[in-house]
Design an enzyme around this catalytic site. Structure first.
Site, PDB file in Angstrom:
ATOM      1  N   GLU A  34     -10.208  -9.433   6.039  1.00 14.77           N
ATOM      2  CA  GLU A  34     -11.104  -9.117   6.723  1.00 14.77           C
ATOM      3  C   GLU A  34     -11.582  -7.736   5.982  1.00 14.77           C
ATOM      4  O   GLU A  34     -11.837  -7.037   5.353  1.00 14.77           O
ATOM      5  CB  GLU A  34     -11.907  -9.519   6.837  1.00 14.77           C
ATOM      6  CG  GLU A  34     -12.313 -11.057   7.403  1.00 14.77           C
ATOM      7  CD  GLU A  34     -11.418 -12.307   7.927  1.00 14.77           C
ATOM      8  OE1 GLU A  34     -11.226 -13.293   7.567  1.00 14.77           O
ATOM      9  OE2 GLU A  34     -10.365 -11.750   8.158  1.00 14.77           O
ATOM     10  N   HIS A  57       1.081  -0.978   0.129  1.00 15.41           N
ATOM     11  CA  HIS A  57       0.229   0.038   0.360  1.00 15.41           C
ATOM     12  C   HIS A  57       1.004   1.155   0.013  1.00 15.41           C
ATOM     13  O   HIS A  57       1.977   1.334   1.054  1.00 15.41           O
ATOM     14  CB  HIS A  57      -0.940   0.270   0.949  1.00 15.41           C
ATOM     15  CG  HIS A  57      -1.967   1.249   1.057  1.00 15.41           C
ATOM     16  ND1 HIS A  57      -2.926   1.413  -0.106  1.00 15.41           N
ATOM     17  CD2 HIS A  57      -2.208   2.702   1.644  1.00 15.41           C
ATOM     18  CE1 HIS A  57      -3.619   2.391   0.608  1.00 15.41           C
ATOM     19  NE2 HIS A  57      -2.750   3.109   2.016  1.00 15.41           N
ATOM     20  N   ALA A  64      10.421   3.247  -1.676  1.00 12.28           N
ATOM     21  CA  ALA A  64       9.719   2.368  -0.735  1.00 12.28           C
ATOM     22  C   ALA A  64       9.104   1.214  -1.602  1.00 12.28           C
ATOM     23  O   ALA A  64       9.322   0.244  -1.264  1.00 12.28           O
ATOM     24  CB  ALA A  64       9.166   3.091   0.114  1.00 12.28           C
ATOM     25  N   ASP A  98      -6.655  -2.615   4.150  1.00 12.09           N
ATOM     26  CA  ASP A  98      -5.563  -2.235   5.212  1.00 12.09           C
ATOM     27  C   ASP A  98      -5.055  -2.348   6.229  1.00 12.09           C
ATOM     28  O   ASP A  98      -4.617  -1.318   6.620  1.00 12.09           O
ATOM     29  CB  ASP A  98      -5.490  -0.609   4.246  1.00 12.09           C
ATOM     30  CG  ASP A  98      -5.169  -1.028   2.642  1.00 12.09           C
ATOM     31  OD1 ASP A  98      -5.103  -1.826   2.182  1.00 12.09           O
ATOM     32  OD2 ASP A  98      -6.198   0.196   2.342  1.00 12.09           O
TER      33      ASP A  98
END
Length: 201
Positions: free
Chosen positions: A148, A110, A180, A151
């Site tokens: 579930e 993410h 990153a 993020d």
């Protein structure tokens, strides 16, 4: 040898980072066995084929219901004999049946330092637009296990990236990728493949 199945939706830059890291020996004892996309136009599928990796598209549009799509997606992942499922720019909401099957064996990248700028609606450029709007001085990327929530799974690795004066969302997105995402995603796979990761089910 850890068999990795990568789920993608777009260009596949994170997939490329994984493939490069394997070739350079930065990821040890792992191979990408399959690439699956929900988007037939995803360039990531082409990247996979260029490396001789089986690449398939399973699109929700091919199925009469969301449940049927979820079953087909899970079946394709199981058929790939994945030891580890990697969500690399995958914009599909992962069905609970798949999360249960691969709990502790599925990770996501993410483009922010979770818990900042994450959750429903935070993906792609939107993450970087919000970071700039908020005026943060530091952003980055996070690799986490999938559960579930959106993020919300246990964090495996994070890397910070400085926000610079004059950044646009596009410039910041590129810097976060280069400094990153493309660093910690291969690192996480290497850690899991070599038993250096706590919390793997």
């Amino acid at each position: 040898m850890l068999n990795v199945t990568v789920l993608v939706s777009g260009g596949g830059t994170n997939l490329q980072a994984i493939l490069d890291a394997i070739e350079e020996g930065k990821i040890r004892n792992a191979r990408v066995g399959a690439v699956i996309s929900n988007n037939p136009g995803a360039y990531a599928l082409e990247r996979a084929r260029k490396h001789g990796i089986p690449a398939v598209c399973i699109s929700p549009r091919q199925y009469e219901s969301r449940d049927a799509f979820h079953e087909a997606l899970l079946a394709a992942v199981e058929e790939s004999q994945a030891d580890l499922v990697v969500l690399a720019g995958c914009l599909v909401v992962i069905p609970e049946c798949m999360i249960r099957t691969y709990r502790g064996r599925m990770i996501n990248i993410h483009p922010s330092l979770i818990p900042a700028f994450c959750g429903t609606g935070f993906y792609g450029l939107k993450v970087h637009e919000e970071a700039l709007k908020r005026g943060v001085k530091v952003t980055g990327a996070t690799v986490h296990f999938v559960d579930e929530g959106t993020d919300t799974g246990p964090i495996l690795l994070q890397k910070a990236v400085e926000v610079q004066k004059g950044d646009t969302p596009e410039i910041l997105q590129r810097r976060v990728m280069e400094q990153a995402e493309w660093v910690i995603l291969p690192q996480a796979i290497d850690m899991i493949a070599n038993g250096e990761c706590e919390g793997l089910a």
